[in-house]
Design a protein around this motif. Structure first.
Motif, PDB file in Angstrom:
ATOM      1  N   GLN A 125     -80.332 -83.431  69.036  1.00  0.00           N
ATOM      2  CA  GLN A 125     -80.334 -82.199  68.256  1.00  0.00           C
ATOM      3  C   GLN A 125     -81.665 -81.451  68.317  1.00  0.00           C
ATOM      4  OE1 GLN A 125     -78.710 -83.701  64.499  1.00  0.00           O
ATOM      5  NE2 GLN A 125     -76.716 -83.463  65.476  1.00  0.00           N
ATOM      6  N   PRO A 126     -82.028 -81.031  69.509  1.00  0.00           N
ATOM      7  CA  PRO A 126     -83.315 -80.352  69.690  1.00  0.00           C
ATOM      8  C   PRO A 126     -83.362 -78.996  68.979  1.00  0.00           C
ATOM      9  CG  PRO A 126     -81.974 -80.120  71.644  1.00  0.00           C
ATOM     10  CD  PRO A 126     -81.241 -81.063  70.749  1.00  0.00           C
ATOM     11  N   LEU A 159     -78.139 -82.590  73.594  1.00  0.00           N
ATOM     12  CA  LEU A 159     -77.711 -81.810  72.424  1.00  0.00           C
ATOM     13  C   LEU A 159     -77.032 -82.711  71.393  1.00  0.00           C
ATOM     14  CD1 LEU A 159     -76.181 -78.563  74.001  1.00  0.00           C
ATOM     15  CD2 LEU A 159     -78.301 -78.738  72.684  1.00  0.00           C
ATOM     16  N   ALA A 160     -76.199 -83.619  71.881  1.00  0.00           N
ATOM     17  CA  ALA A 160     -75.415 -84.459  70.971  1.00  0.00           C
ATOM     18  C   ALA A 160     -76.279 -85.491  70.258  1.00  0.00           C
ATOM     19  CB  ALA A 160     -74.307 -85.163  71.753  1.00  0.00           C
TER      20      ALA A 160
END
Lengths: 218, 218
Positions: free
Chosen positions: B71-72, B67-68
């Motif tokens: 950034q999907p 996620l970090a």
């Protein structure tokens, strides 16, 4: 756009606190209903639980939308991830309060617990309420000292939980099977409630510090 | 970079399946240990549980890193979010298998359950194993039809759980308090194991379809 994003993040945190407050009300009423055999209060807890479920679900939805549309990083990301990771534990704490209330309702007008164990359950209930209140403040302030206090409270609850089994399995226990079943379940519920709070506290520690300490284990 | 990202996403999914497989082994061995009073098998389940805890924690860490850093969006995001939302339930299923194994170990060389309830527990155990296997396939294939089957299995377990209480609270129950306590806890563990699986299945439904259906409630 940035403004909207910051507003959404604040909303995530506020909603976490809001759910934790509702859980605190639920456990306060559930343990009072349980200890005092108050069926009106028990029914209130049971009726209100769906509100907690709905809030937890809509918080997850908000968190996922923020991830999808705002692609937060660093601390902002940690806020959103923490919400996703603790919402189901908060929801579960609400469920457990409901289970405690259900025991009170089933046995009404009798009390669930025989006289010899009432003080033990009163103390477990008091500690569960205490831990829920601390959790709410922890979610508001991220004051990590509270997590240590919660762990201490949880240790005390674990001791009381063990003492309940010692009593039930000891030679002085005169309860019928129904008393044994109810006391077993009730003690387990009181203990699990605190476990969930402690597991949430670990995850808030990650939120506050960004440090990963195997924050999954409950 | 894109290549690395796709590889990481595959890894998230593979690890979910891996944990689910370990949970299936745990519940298979735990229920056999429980039903057959096999202390060696019980100790194996207890010793292996920390592996599940560690894998769940490291999966969370991987998901947060993705996620970090990546950034999907869209389906990729849903994969990562689902991992974060189901890892703790998988870990909890492992804990419950461990609790069932602990009951077997405490009572060894006796069986935990009196003769009259052994068939009921054998059937609950069989259904828990079945549900864990289906969960693993569901995580591999996202075949949503499996979620319906799991809900049916869970309904059967709930019926058996109720029938255990009917037996314990009926006039024919001759168990001591220790039998009553153990049967109460054992039945609750078998039932909760399935609940967790069903709650994960709901979350996989969101992964597969992107449709939000209050997927928090367990």
């Amino acid at each position: 756009m940035r403004e909207v994003f910051q507003q959404e993040l604040r909303e995530v945190q506020e909603r976490l606190v809001e759910i934790s407050e509702l859980v605190t009300v639920a456990i306060t009423n559930a343990t009072e209903a349980f200890n005092e055999s108050n069926v009106t209060l028990a029914e209130m807890v049971i009726a209100e639980d769906s509100k907690i479920d709905a809030l937890a679900s809509s918080l997850d939805e908000l968190a996922i939308n923020i991830l999808a549309l705002q692609q937060p990083v660093a601390r902002d990301l940690r806020i959103v991830v923490t919400a996703l990771r603790v919402s189901s534990s908060l929801e579960r704490m609400g469920d457990i309060a409901e289970h405690i209330a259900q025991l009170a309702r089933y046995r009404y007008p009798d009390k669930v617990v025989k006289k010899s164990l009432r003080q033990t359950f009163a103390e477990m209930g008091r500690l569960d309420v205490e831990i829920a209140k601390k959790l709410t403040v922890l979610l508001q302030t991220e004051d990590i000292a509270l997590a240590d206090e919660m762990r201490n409270d949880d240790d005390k609850i674990d001791e009381l939980h063990v003492s309940v089994f010692d009593a039930v399995l000891g030679s002085h226990w005169k309860g019928e099977a129904v008393d044994t079943v109810d006391v077993t379940l009730a003690s387990r519920y009181h203990e699990r409630f605190a476990d969930h709070a402690v597991s949430i506290a670990k995850k808030v520690q990650y939120l506050a510090t960004g440090e990963w300490q195997g924050a999954t284990a409950s």
